[in-house]
Design a protein around this motif. Structure first.
Motif, mmCIF file in Angstrom:
data_model
loop_
_atom_site.group_PDB
_atom_site.id
_atom_site.type_symbol
_atom_site.label_atom_id
_atom_site.label_comp_id
_atom_site.label_asym_id
_atom_site.label_seq_id
_atom_site.Cartn_x
_atom_site.Cartn_y
_atom_site.Cartn_z
ATOM 1 N N GLY A 73 26.336 2.172 -19.664
ATOM 2 C CA GLY A 73 25.398 1.111 -19.069
ATOM 3 C C GLY A 73 24.838 0.240 -19.996
ATOM 4 O O GLY A 73 24.648 0.767 -21.307
ATOM 5 N N GLY A 74 24.025 -1.017 -19.807
ATOM 6 C CA GLY A 74 23.530 -1.736 -20.718
ATOM 7 C C GLY A 74 22.128 -2.156 -20.251
ATOM 8 O O GLY A 74 22.038 -2.589 -18.999
ATOM 9 N N LEU A 75 21.441 -2.204 -21.099
ATOM 10 C CA LEU A 75 20.157 -2.960 -21.175
ATOM 11 C C LEU A 75 20.337 -4.219 -21.912
ATOM 12 O O LEU A 75 20.008 -4.146 -22.989
ATOM 13 C CB LEU A 75 18.948 -2.267 -21.586
ATOM 14 N N VAL A 76 20.308 -5.322 -21.086
ATOM 15 C CA VAL A 76 20.867 -6.547 -21.873
ATOM 16 C C VAL A 76 19.807 -7.712 -22.000
ATOM 17 O O VAL A 76 19.209 -7.985 -20.873
ATOM 18 C CB VAL A 76 21.983 -7.322 -21.002
ATOM 19 N N TYR A 77 19.554 -7.982 -23.102
ATOM 20 C CA TYR A 77 18.644 -9.287 -23.283
ATOM 21 C C TYR A 77 19.069 -10.537 -23.479
ATOM 22 O O TYR A 77 20.278 -10.506 -24.012
ATOM 23 C CB TYR A 77 17.607 -8.934 -24.555
ATOM 24 N N ASN A 78 18.741 -11.515 -22.933
ATOM 25 C CA ASN A 78 19.318 -12.897 -23.349
ATOM 26 C C ASN A 78 18.456 -13.813 -24.245
ATOM 27 O O ASN A 78 17.580 -12.795 -24.729
ATOM 28 C CB ASN A 78 19.549 -13.673 -21.815
ATOM 29 N N LYS A 79 18.785 -14.813 -24.582
ATOM 30 C CA LYS A 79 18.260 -15.305 -25.630
ATOM 31 C C LYS A 79 16.466 -15.836 -25.615
ATOM 32 O O LYS A 79 15.892 -15.577 -26.370
ATOM 33 C CB LYS A 79 18.647 -16.694 -26.179
ATOM 34 N N LYS A 80 16.025 -15.606 -24.257
ATOM 35 C CA LYS A 80 14.709 -15.712 -23.988
ATOM 36 C C LYS A 80 14.093 -14.425 -23.818
ATOM 37 O O LYS A 80 12.966 -14.613 -23.203
ATOM 38 C CB LYS A 80 14.545 -16.442 -22.547
ATOM 39 N N PRO A 95 23.000 -2.642 -14.828
ATOM 40 C CA PRO A 95 24.527 -2.235 -14.765
ATOM 41 C C PRO A 95 24.953 -1.009 -15.627
ATOM 42 O O PRO A 95 24.868 -1.068 -16.631
ATOM 43 C CB PRO A 95 25.106 -3.728 -15.204
ATOM 44 N N LYS A 96 25.684 -0.472 -14.768
ATOM 45 C CA LYS A 96 26.364 0.798 -15.436
ATOM 46 C C LYS A 96 27.488 1.094 -14.604
ATOM 47 O O LYS A 96 27.748 1.023 -13.403
ATOM 48 C CB LYS A 96 25.353 1.827 -15.490
ATOM 49 N N GLY A 97 28.517 2.091 -15.141
ATOM 50 C CA GLY A 97 29.558 2.643 -14.383
ATOM 51 C C GLY A 97 30.464 3.592 -14.816
ATOM 52 O O GLY A 97 30.023 3.840 -16.304
ATOM 53 N N GLY A 98 31.092 4.049 -14.343
ATOM 54 C CA GLY A 98 31.926 5.383 -14.851
ATOM 55 C C GLY A 98 32.959 5.018 -16.006
ATOM 56 O O GLY A 98 33.619 3.995 -15.817
ATOM 57 N N ILE A 99 33.132 6.065 -16.831
ATOM 58 C CA ILE A 99 34.192 5.896 -17.848
ATOM 59 C C ILE A 99 35.402 5.925 -17.238
ATOM 60 O O ILE A 99 35.835 6.664 -16.351
ATOM 61 C CB ILE A 99 34.178 6.933 -19.012
ATOM 62 N N VAL A 113 28.983 -3.724 -17.541
ATOM 63 C CA VAL A 113 28.037 -5.006 -17.732
ATOM 64 C C VAL A 113 28.655 -6.288 -16.969
ATOM 65 O O VAL A 113 28.114 -6.983 -16.178
ATOM 66 C CB VAL A 113 27.240 -5.053 -18.887
ATOM 67 N N GLU A 114 30.000 -6.494 -17.696
ATOM 68 C CA GLU A 114 30.657 -7.695 -17.483
ATOM 69 C C GLU A 114 31.346 -7.806 -15.949
ATOM 70 O O GLU A 114 30.889 -8.539 -15.427
ATOM 71 C CB GLU A 114 31.739 -7.957 -18.545
ATOM 72 N N THR A 117 28.199 -7.861 -13.382
ATOM 73 C CA THR A 117 27.132 -9.196 -13.290
ATOM 74 C C THR A 117 27.825 -10.430 -13.797
ATOM 75 O O THR A 117 27.264 -11.567 -13.578
ATOM 76 C CB THR A 117 26.158 -8.774 -14.527
ATOM 77 N N GLY A 118 29.156 -10.586 -14.278
ATOM 78 C CA GLY A 118 29.748 -11.658 -14.585
ATOM 79 C C GLY A 118 29.434 -12.149 -15.970
ATOM 80 O O GLY A 118 29.687 -13.144 -16.683
ATOM 81 N N VAL A 119 28.310 -11.231 -16.595
ATOM 82 C CA VAL A 119 27.710 -11.772 -18.108
ATOM 83 C C VAL A 119 28.544 -11.160 -19.128
ATOM 84 O O VAL A 119 28.802 -10.012 -19.247
ATOM 85 C CB VAL A 119 26.386 -11.250 -18.010
#
Length: 200
Positions: A73-80, A95-99, A113-114, A117-119
């Motif tokens: 999973g991801g702890l995702v930062y944007n530019k802000k 967001p996270k999920g199985g391998i 993550v993608e 969330t579509g990010v």
């Protein structure tokens, strides 16, 4: 010491016997692990220690008694400097999920993550701690070990929740909003932010 969450209640794997009285202590070698998990799921036990003398072997011993699922999973930062959260089952989560078979765990984290969330345009900046929790699927208990990564993205579009995964909402939250969201989140997600706040 490892902290495993069972229905959001802490189960500590430890090689030390603590003198605290409000924790129940069980011996990892002799406990019926499924009975202990059921009691924690049914709120009969609110926190417990599982004792095993060799700290290096303790997690391995638990894995021998309960099937393991790996996730990323991801702890995702944007530019802000905002963090990407998802709302699922009425709770804020990351967001996270199985391998998947033959997949590298970093790839799992980026893919999930993608997908959720579509990010996109994601880049891993560092590895965070792993979290552990026990969940029930098809009548069986499993130990989920999630490998977390701090990520950054230059994505500027609108995030899209993956509805077939039960995600109701995706949002970028600023530090004030994160504090609020964590009041309605999971204990293992809060752990990541404890680590994160001291690091940044």
């Amino acid at each position: 010491m490892y902290k495993v969450f069972v229905n959001d209640k802490p189960l500590f794997l430890t090689n030390e016997i603590a003198k605290e009285t409000d924790f129940q202590l069980f011996l990892l070698e002799s406990i019926d692990i499924e009975q202990l998990i059921i009691k924690m799921f049914n709120n009969k036990i609110s926190k417990a220690y599982l004792y095993y003398p060799d700290e290096k072997e303790i997690l391995k011993k638990l894995k021998e008694q309960i099937p393991v699922r790996k996730a990323g999973g991801g702890l995702v930062y944007n530019k802000k400097g905002e963090v990407l959260f998802i709302l699922r089952n009425g709770k804020w989560d990351l967001p996270k999920g199985g391998i998947e078979k033959e997949e590298e765990i970093e790839h799992t984290a980026l893919r999930e993550v993608e997908e959720e969330t579509g990010v996109n345009k994601l880049q891993i900046t560092k590895k965070l701690q792993k979290t552990y929790h026990i969940f029930k699927r098809n009548g069986k208990y499993r130990l989920k070990i999630t490998h977390w990564y701090e990520m950054t993205t230059t994505f500027e579009g609108i995030p899209v929740p993956q509805e077939n995964e039960g995600i109701e909402k995706v949002a970028w939250l600023n530090p004030e909003q994160i504090k609020e969201a964590l009041k309605n989140s999971y204990e293992n997600i809060k752990l990541l932010f404890e680590e994160e706040i001291f690091q940044r």
